[in-house]
Design a protein around this motif. Structure first.
Motif, PDB file in Angstrom:
ATOM      1  N   ASP A  88       4.869   6.451   4.661  1.00  0.00           N
ATOM      2  CA  ASP A  88       5.085   6.832   3.263  1.00  0.00           C
ATOM      3  C   ASP A  88       4.827   8.316   3.057  1.00  0.00           C
ATOM      4  OD1 ASP A  88       2.261   7.374   2.307  1.00  0.00           O
ATOM      5  OD2 ASP A  88       1.983   5.303   2.945  1.00  0.00           O
ATOM      6  N   GLY A 114      -7.527  -2.445  -6.342  1.00  0.00           N
ATOM      7  CA  GLY A 114      -7.677  -3.329  -5.200  1.00  0.00           C
ATOM      8  C   GLY A 114      -9.157  -3.527  -4.894  1.00  0.00           C
ATOM      9  N   TYR A 115      -9.406  -4.270  -3.836  1.00  0.00           N
ATOM     10  CA  TYR A 115     -10.799  -4.529  -3.470  1.00  0.00           C
ATOM     11  C   TYR A 115     -11.080  -4.168  -2.015  1.00  0.00           C
ATOM     12  CZ  TYR A 115     -10.939  -6.944  -7.911  1.00  0.00           C
ATOM     13  OH  TYR A 115     -10.863  -7.220  -9.243  1.00  0.00           O
ATOM     14  N   GLY A 116     -10.156  -3.453  -1.396  1.00  0.00           N
ATOM     15  CA  GLY A 116     -10.381  -3.064  -0.012  1.00  0.00           C
ATOM     16  C   GLY A 116     -10.325  -4.238   0.957  1.00  0.00           C
ATOM     17  N   ILE A 119      -4.648   9.753   3.740  1.00  0.00           N
ATOM     18  CA  ILE A 119      -6.033   9.286   3.896  1.00  0.00           C
ATOM     19  C   ILE A 119      -6.800  10.370   4.639  1.00  0.00           C
ATOM     20  CG2 ILE A 119      -7.498   7.467   4.887  1.00  0.00           C
ATOM     21  CD1 ILE A 119      -4.846   5.746   4.913  1.00  0.00           C
ATOM     22  N   LYS A 160       1.863   1.608  -3.509  1.00  0.00           N
ATOM     23  CA  LYS A 160       0.710   1.848  -4.393  1.00  0.00           C
ATOM     24  C   LYS A 160       0.167   3.261  -4.256  1.00  0.00           C
ATOM     25  CE  LYS A 160      -2.593  -1.110  -3.465  1.00  0.00           C
ATOM     26  NZ  LYS A 160      -3.544  -2.215  -3.259  1.00  0.00           N
ATOM     27  N   TYR A 161       0.050   3.725  -3.019  1.00  0.00           N
ATOM     28  CA  TYR A 161      -0.560   5.026  -2.774  1.00  0.00           C
ATOM     29  C   TYR A 161       0.486   6.122  -2.591  1.00  0.00           C
ATOM     30  CZ  TYR A 161      -4.644   2.120  -2.396  1.00  0.00           C
ATOM     31  OH  TYR A 161      -5.633   1.208  -2.681  1.00  0.00           O
ATOM     32  N   ASN A 179       0.829  -1.216   0.000  1.00  0.00           N
ATOM     33  CA  ASN A 179       0.000   0.000   0.000  1.00  0.00           C
ATOM     34  C   ASN A 179       0.862   1.264   0.000  1.00  0.00           C
ATOM     35  OD1 ASN A 179      -2.459  -1.272  -0.051  1.00  0.00           O
ATOM     36  ND2 ASN A 179      -2.839  -1.101   2.144  1.00  0.00           N
ATOM     37  N   ARG A 194     -10.203   7.850  -6.622  1.00  0.00           N
ATOM     38  CA  ARG A 194      -8.766   8.091  -6.456  1.00  0.00           C
ATOM     39  C   ARG A 194      -8.007   6.759  -6.359  1.00  0.00           C
ATOM     40  NH1 ARG A 194      -6.313   9.189  -0.599  1.00  0.00           N
ATOM     41  NH2 ARG A 194      -6.732   7.108   0.084  1.00  0.00           N
ATOM     42  N   SER A 195      -8.724   5.713  -5.908  1.00  0.00           N
ATOM     43  CA  SER A 195      -8.050   4.420  -5.766  1.00  0.00           C
ATOM     44  C   SER A 195      -8.202   3.573  -7.015  1.00  0.00           C
ATOM     45  CB  SER A 195      -8.624   3.635  -4.580  1.00  0.00           C
ATOM     46  OG  SER A 195      -8.653   4.416  -3.422  1.00  0.00           O
ATOM     47  N   GLY A 227      -7.052  -5.830   1.764  1.00  0.00           N
ATOM     48  CA  GLY A 227      -5.724  -5.917   2.396  1.00  0.00           C
ATOM     49  C   GLY A 227      -5.690  -5.535   3.865  1.00  0.00           C
ATOM     50  N   LEU A 228      -6.172  -4.332   4.169  1.00  0.00           N
ATOM     51  CA  LEU A 228      -6.051  -3.871   5.553  1.00  0.00           C
ATOM     52  C   LEU A 228      -6.931  -4.659   6.520  1.00  0.00           C
ATOM     53  CD1 LEU A 228      -5.732   0.027   5.244  1.00  0.00           C
ATOM     54  CD2 LEU A 228      -3.954  -1.640   5.796  1.00  0.00           C
ATOM     55  N   ARG A 275     -12.937   1.139   0.645  1.00  0.00           N
ATOM     56  CA  ARG A 275     -11.904   1.852  -0.100  1.00  0.00           C
ATOM     57  C   ARG A 275     -12.216   3.338  -0.009  1.00  0.00           C
ATOM     58  NH1 ARG A 275     -10.228   0.310  -5.595  1.00  0.00           N
ATOM     59  NH2 ARG A 275      -8.182   0.378  -4.652  1.00  0.00           N
ATOM     60  N   VAL A 276     -11.163   4.121   0.208  1.00  0.00           N
ATOM     61  CA  VAL A 276     -11.359   5.559   0.268  1.00  0.00           C
ATOM     62  C   VAL A 276     -11.668   6.027  -1.145  1.00  0.00           C
ATOM     63  CG1 VAL A 276     -10.251   7.764   0.756  1.00  0.00           C
ATOM     64  CG2 VAL A 276      -9.716   5.743   2.154  1.00  0.00           C
TER      65      VAL A 276
END
Ligand code: ADP
Length: 240
Positions: free
Chosen positions: A165, A195-197, A170, A140-141, A137, A189-190, A199-200, A184-185
Motif C-alpha cells: 500500500d 482496531g484492537y491489534g 510503520i 485502513k492505513y 489494513n 495515530r491508529s 488482526g496481524l 498497535r503502533v
C-alpha cells in the motif's frame, strides 16, 4: 503455580465471555434489521442516524468478539486446517469487492498482478481470512487517493502473496512487534481506525499453521508491503 493458573483462568474467561456474547449480539443484529425493514420509512433523520451508528458499533463488537473467540480457540488447539486445492484469482476478486466500500470513501485504487489460473493448496477459509486482514489494513492505513497492489506468484515450491500500500507506513522500531497480540503502533495515530491489534496476530497464526512465513517491509509516510509465502506441494498438475 498461581500465576500460570490465573493466566489460564483469564484465558478461559475470555473464551467463555466471547462465546456468550455471540447470541445477544446476533439478536441485536436481527432486531436492527427488523426495524430497518419495517420502520425505516417512518423514522426521522436523527433516528436513522442513530440506527446507522448502532449498526457500526454492533459490527465492531461482533468483530472483536469473533476475533477474541478465534484467539481463544487457537490457544486451545481447537482450530484445525482443512486443506484443498483452490483457484486464488476468484478469491482475490471477491476480497476486493468486500473492501471496496471502505476503499471508495478514500478513493483508493486496487491493482492485481497474478495469473488467473493460479491454484493454491491450503485451508481456503483461513487464507481468505488472512488476505482479508492484510487488505483491510492496507485500506485502513492508507491515504486519500492511495493505492493497494496485490501480487501473487507461484513457483514449484511456494506461493508468494504480496500486498502493498501507499499508506502511512510503520516506523522501523515497531515493525518487529506488529504481529504480536494487541500490539498497535502509536495508538493516537491508529485511534481513528478502531482496531484492537488482533488482526496481524491472527494472520501470523494462519501463516504459521501452513508452515509459511509473513514479513513486512515498510517506510513511514511511504507505505507498507506484506509478503506471505506458503509452501506448496510440488504436484499441482494432477488437479483439475
Ligand atoms: P489493528 O489494525 O486492529 O490495530 P493489526 O494487528 O491488524 O491490528 O495491526 C497492528 C498494527 O500494525 C496496527 O495498529 C497498525 O498500527 C499497524 N499496521 C498494520 N497494517 C498496516 C499497514 N498496512 N500500514 C500501516 N500500519 C499498519
Amino acid at each position: 503455580m498461581p500465576i500460570a493458573n490465573a493466566f489460564k483462568r483469564q484465558k478461559e474467561f475470555v473464551a467463555d465471555a466471547s462465546h456468550e456474547l455471540r447470541t445477544p449480539l446476533s439478536i441485536l443484529q436481527s432486531s436492527i434489521e427488523v426495524i430497518e425493514s419495517e420502520e425505516k420509512g417512518k423514522l426521522g433523520e436523527f433516528s436513522l442516524q442513530v440506527l446507522d451508528d448502532m449498526k457500526d458499533e454492533l459490527k465492531r463488537m461482533t468483530k472483536l468478539t469473533n476475533d477474541l473467540l478465534w484467539l481463544a480457540r487457537s490457544d486451545s488447539n481447537a482450530i484445525t486446517l482443512t486443506k484443498e486445492w483452490f483457484p486464488l484469482f476468484p478469491v482475490v476478486n471477491e476480497l476486493i469487492r468486500k473492501c471496496r466500500p471502505l476503499a471508495e470513501q478514500k478513493q483508493i485504487r486496487f491493482t492485481v498482478h497474478m495469473q488467473e489460473d493460479i491454484m493454491v493448496y491450503g485451508d481456503k477459509e483461513r487464507i481468505i481470512q488472512l488476505m482479508f486482514i492484510l487488505l483491510d489494513n492496507s485500506v485502513k492505513y492508507n491515504n486519500e487517493n492511495g493505492q493497494v497492489s496485490i501480487k501473487v506468484e507461484r513457483n514449484r515450491k511456494n506461493v508468494m502473496i504480496e500486498i502493498k500500500d501507499t499508506g502511512i507506513g510503520i516506523p522501523i522500531e515497531h515493525q518487529k512487534y506488529i504481529f504480536e497480540r494487541f500490539y498497535r503502533v502509536d495508538p493516537s495515530r491508529s485511534q481513528r481506525q478502531q482496531g484492537y491489534g488482533i488482526g496481524l496476530s491472527i494472520a501470523k497464526w494462519i501463516v504459521d499453521a501452513h508452515g509459511g512465513t509473513i514479513n513486512v517491509q515498510s517506510e513511514e509516510k511511504r507505505g507498507s508491503r506484506f509478503i506471505v509465502t506458503l509452501p506448496q506441494p510440488t504436484i499441482i498438475e494432477s488437479e483439475g
